[in-house]
Motif scaffolding. Structure first.
Motif, PDB file in Angstrom:
ATOM      1  N   LEU A  23     -16.309  41.678 -30.191  1.00 57.89           N
ATOM      2  CA  LEU A  23     -15.269  41.826 -29.715  1.00 57.89           C
ATOM      3  C   LEU A  23     -13.846  41.314 -30.212  1.00 57.89           C
ATOM      4  N   THR A  24     -12.948  42.435 -31.008  1.00 58.12           N
ATOM      5  CA  THR A  24     -12.622  41.862 -32.147  1.00 58.12           C
ATOM      6  C   THR A  24     -10.592  42.215 -31.330  1.00 58.12           C
ATOM      7  N   PHE A  25      -9.700  41.785 -31.504  1.00 54.78           N
ATOM      8  CA  PHE A  25      -8.800  41.391 -31.000  1.00 54.78           C
ATOM      9  C   PHE A  25      -7.240  40.994 -32.602  1.00 54.78           C
ATOM     10  N   ILE A  26      -6.236  41.781 -32.454  1.00 54.62           N
ATOM     11  CA  ILE A  26      -5.521  41.506 -33.614  1.00 54.62           C
ATOM     12  C   ILE A  26      -4.249  42.421 -33.064  1.00 54.62           C
ATOM     13  N   HIS A  27      -3.397  40.764 -33.396  1.00 53.33           N
ATOM     14  CA  HIS A  27      -2.445  40.898 -32.684  1.00 53.33           C
ATOM     15  C   HIS A  27      -1.199  41.757 -33.372  1.00 53.33           C
ATOM     16  N   GLN A  28       0.126  41.255 -32.799  1.00 55.46           N
ATOM     17  CA  GLN A  28       1.557  41.944 -33.151  1.00 55.46           C
ATOM     18  C   GLN A  28       2.333  41.536 -34.439  1.00 55.46           C
ATOM     19  N   LEU A  29       3.264  42.253 -35.141  1.00 54.18           N
ATOM     20  CA  LEU A  29       3.937  41.120 -36.247  1.00 54.18           C
ATOM     21  C   LEU A  29       4.437  40.325 -35.354  1.00 54.18           C
TER      22      LEU A  29
END
Length: 262
Positions: A23-29
């Motif tokens: 389960l991979t989470f990608i963050h915001q600018l």
């Protein structure tokens, strides 16, 4: 942990107490992997949870040249390869949601499910000057200059007033973001457009919109859900950072979606 991905020294955190599916989470600018702290703590008992910092953010190095959302998508593919992940559920927020869509289109074999949070399918032509101006402003004045305006878009006034203990670390993360890292990512956002690829996404998809998100309005998120066959669309009583502002509701929504998609 650090690993070199496409020539970039990249920070990642892997929590695999549960030894389950990835389960991979990608963050915001102007964010980093810490935005997913609560979700990582919740899901790590049942999943192999991966979080990482995008180029020029957090503790990931800045590439020597400009980059695109496609390249950020390729970074994730290479990271998964180096870590030995066969495939993953992908969850992206804001620019992370753009990367997640691009990844689902370009690296479909690596995707189990797709969750897009507070992100559009493309950057409208009229919005591009805004990102270009932010990039130029941050290059001149630093990321500290955008903290107040960013927080106003990211979190509702009521939440900011009631939860200063949450707002403070978010603010600090913005200020720690390297100016050039922010600027190049903002410029990558200007050229983002996956509208012609969404109909080809064949994996279970969840699209989440914040009811008070002025940066990514309801209609922009709904466009993704309408374009991806069988996609599920949900709204939360939050602004842009719904995984923080509506953390409990978001986590429950994501858990239900992942469970139903197995």
């Amino acid at each position: 942990m650090q690993v070199t991905i496409n020539g970039i020294d990249t920070r990642y955190v892997l929590s695999n107490e549960g030894g389950g599916p990835w389960l991979t989470f990608i963050h915001q600018l102007a964010g980093d992997l810490s935005v997913w702290d609560q979700q990582a703590g919740y899901f790590r008992d049942k999943y192999t949870v991966l979080r990482y910092d995008l180029r020029g953010h957090g503790e990931t190095a800045l590439s020597p040249e400009a980059f695109s959302i496609e390249q950020l998508s390729d970074d994730l593919a290479e990271l998964l390869h180096k870590l030995g992940a066969p495939s993953t559920h992908v969850v992206g927020l804001s620019i992370g949601g753009m990367v997640a869509q691009q990844f689902a289109a370009d690296h479909a074999a690596l995707v189990d499910t797709l969750t897009v949070v507070g992100a559009p399918a493309f950057t409208p032509e009229e919005a591009r000057p805004t990102f270009a101006q932010r990039a130029a402003s941050v290059r001149e004045n630093g990321t500290a200059s955008i903290v107040e305006g960013t927080l106003e878009r990211w979190l509702t006034a009521d939440f900011r007033r009631r939860h200063p203990e949450v707002v403070e670390p978010v603010s600090e993360t913005i200020m720690r973001t390297p100016s050039e890292g922010f600027a190049r990512a903002a410029e990558a956002v200007c050229n983002f457009d996956v509208r012609n690829k969404l109909a080809l996404v064949a994996k279970p998809t969840l699209v989440v919109a914040g009811k008070h998100d002025t940066g990514t309005p309801y209609a922009a998120s709904k466009l993704i859900a309408d374009a991806v066959p069988g996609a599920r669309f949900e709204t939360l009583d939050a602004a842009h950072l719904s995984p923080i502002e509506s953390s409990t509701q978001f986590t429950a929504l994501l858990e239900t979606f992942l469970r139903s998609s197995v």
